[in-house]
Design an enzyme around this catalytic site. Sequence first.
Site, short mmCIF file in Angstrom:
data_model
loop_
_atom_site.label_atom_id
_atom_site.label_comp_id
_atom_site.label_asym_id
_atom_site.label_seq_id
_atom_site.Cartn_x
_atom_site.Cartn_y
_atom_site.Cartn_z
CD1 TRP A 151 0.81 -0.18 3.02
CD2 TRP A 151 -0.97 1.05 3.59
NE1 TRP A 151 1.01 0.25 4.32
CE2 TRP A 151 -0.07 1.02 4.69
CE3 TRP A 151 -2.15 1.77 3.72
CZ2 TRP A 151 -0.33 1.68 5.89
CZ3 TRP A 151 -2.40 2.43 4.92
CH2 TRP A 151 -1.50 2.38 5.99
CG ASP A 152 4.76 0.96 1.68
OD1 ASP A 152 3.91 0.12 2.02
OD2 ASP A 152 5.81 1.16 2.31
CD GLU A 165 2.27 -4.08 9.34
OE1 GLU A 165 3.46 -3.96 9.73
OE2 GLU A 165 1.92 -4.01 8.16
CE LYS A 219 5.51 -1.87 12.05
NZ LYS A 219 5.52 -3.12 11.28
CD GLN A 220 2.11 1.27 10.24
OE1 GLN A 220 2.87 0.33 10.47
NE2 GLN A 220 1.85 1.70 9.02
O1 IFM Z 1 3.65 -1.18 4.26
C1 IFM Z 1 4.46 -0.94 5.37
C2 IFM Z 1 3.65 -1.25 6.61
O2 IFM Z 1 2.58 -0.35 6.74
C3 IFM Z 1 4.50 -1.15 7.85
N1 IFM Z 1 5.67 -1.98 7.73
C4 IFM Z 1 6.48 -1.66 6.56
C5 IFM Z 1 5.67 -1.82 5.30
C6 IFM Z 1 6.54 -1.51 4.06
O3 IFM Z 1 6.99 -0.20 4.09
#
Ligand code: IFM
Length: 747
Positions: free
Chosen positions: A327-328, A466, A580-581
Amino acid sequence: MAARARSAEETPARAPVDVEAPFLPGGLGPALAFDPSWCLVVGEDPVHGAEPALRRARTPDWSRVEQSLLCVADGVIGTRGVLEEEAGEDLSAVAGAGYYEPAPGVGDRLAGLPVWCDLPLVRDLGSGRRVLDLRDGVLTRTVAHDGDGAGEVGFSSARFACAERPGTEVLVAELSTAVLAEALSADALSADALSAGAAPTLRRTAGGGGAAMARSTEVRAGGPSRIVVERVATYVASAREVPAPSRAAEALGSAVGVGPAGLLAEQRARWSERWAAGDLEVAGDAEMTRALRFALFHLRSSASWRHESAVGARGLSGPAYAGHVLWDADVFVLPVLAAVDRRAARSMLQYRLDRLEAAQRRAAGEGRRGARYPWESATTGDDVTPRSGIDQHGKTVAIRTGDLEAHVTADVAWAAWHYASWSGDWAFLEGPGRPLLVETARYWAARICYDDARRAHISRVIGPDEYHEDVDDNAFTNLMARWNLLRAAELVERPRAAPRKAGGRVDGSAPEGREREEAAHWREVAAALVDGYDPTTGRYEQFTGFSRLEPVLVSTLGTPPLAADLVLGHDKVAATQVIKQADVLMAYYLIPEGTAAESLAANLQYYLPRTAHGSSLSPAVHASLLARAGRCDEALDLLSVARAVDLDDLTATTAGGLHLANLGGLWRAVVHGFVGAQVQRPDDDALVLDPRLPDAWHELRAALTWHGTRVQLTCRRESVRVVPDAPLTVQVHGARARVEPPGRWIG
Ligand code: IFM
């Protein structure tokens, strides 16, 4: 400052090492004047002084970090910043977009391409001072050589990937015979000694793909004991078929006909056009400006306007994530390109469109209608997420993102809509984009389950955070799914300009009447989908049960960014509220219109202290949202963290390639966060701006393209200067204005 000679005859025997040499090596022509806001310097850096010791100490293989930073790519071929004398041995020095090969455990991975830029120089030459000029994408290297006497050039080179003709690469080097490897020194002055054979190199992959590389090397005397090497190389590569070598040879013939100086002129014209169409500058802050331009440079270098662009998480700058598309690409890279290079964004979408069938197969495999896109994608569009990995203790651990991180399906739909919103291109959504919107909506409609109270749920997913796996009703996933259902419904219900295909079908799936009924159903599902919003607190619950987890704040673990899963362990972190984010906050980032009004502040207040920024893409997302919430100085702090992700190798992973999502996040934090550009629909009738600047900035300049109009913005605290290249309606701080070229100040 001593002048460097431009031709072989004029080249002096001993050219002094000069920080700002006015000429490129080998008669390539004048160098651009050094400008710290445009030039990334590795080695002796006039901005930072010597290379910061801290960076090198933290990263033992700093040279591999430099290789990522100094990658030159044209959207088709990327060449890491490998030293010419080491290039031949580096299997991941050159990568091709979408050029994957089958690999055990990772499905497909980027295949190495034959290296084009290797030269037989002495091994201990040292890397010297290297400068990547972002204005024209030329990477120069200047090395003093002891044998030549202190302060004199032993080797200098200029290298670039031709933006004007993707797949064509150029290297011009000028060297003292003293830097040639032993075995070659006797013959070094002879033109034949370094010349590659004319026949293209052909490589095949186990997956039935292949690559042809043709190169030409011209060697000539550059003065006493000095030689000039001119190399041009061309590639044709495919993961699905072995290309005819003659295609590479033909491209080479054409490029050699133009010659390195002509190719450089093309390159400069193309990049100057690119920078006019999209640029960012913070007045008075060369370092931030350079970081933003560095981001734009590498993002543009990762996709081309060719048929389709597979943009991996690290682009063409390194092998991490096996080059897989996540998704990046859709939500971090594509939005930037949609605003600065529409054709490249369109070609990224083509990559997804060409894999719609694979996504349909996957949904069918689950017994569902519609299309489910894979978390990690490569050649075929089947899911290639590894099923296991090795943790920090050497233990094998399951990787569940491939099964559970379902939101990517809505993210791909969002990318298609967002592209159309920046370009104003309804025709794309009504034409090629329509099956994608429709099929992804069908998937969500098939995926939900109703409870006894007729509320709809999506169970067993992983959200962007995640650290918490296999959760139910992840707010971000549900909000995105709802958004996907509603946008598809709108598209289907919209009166169509284009004639329908025979049988009244759009994509062979449903006659018009049935599609409309389906759209009504999607609206019902969207309305019934729970989203975890609590009007009393003004907050979304990240997933069912999140609020009952142990309320640990990240500040009790250390200073973010940190990998809280490593600090606490996988199971323990899952039992806490440490995330995590951005997860809930990602909804505000992508679909603010799909979130409850006036609720950003409450959710930022709650989730930010719980966020470890364990993913590189997290700080920039928060920078953008903090700016929108009016917390501009905190936004700038996080923007500075995001800036350091690759330039300072903040997470010690840049050796594997640049974090493209973070680079896209930097642009978005400035354009959406600080400039306040809101682009939501293809039929938006004004470019909406709401600038907010941190105390440290007095002026921010942005160039971008909206609905085909190129516009330059100069944002100050109280006013904005809008300079469009055609009449444009803008809305600034809520007030609408029509602006004619040559533009004016508003406010
Ligand atoms: O797509 C990301 C994910 O959201 C978090 N871990 C790294 C991946 C790749 O950049």
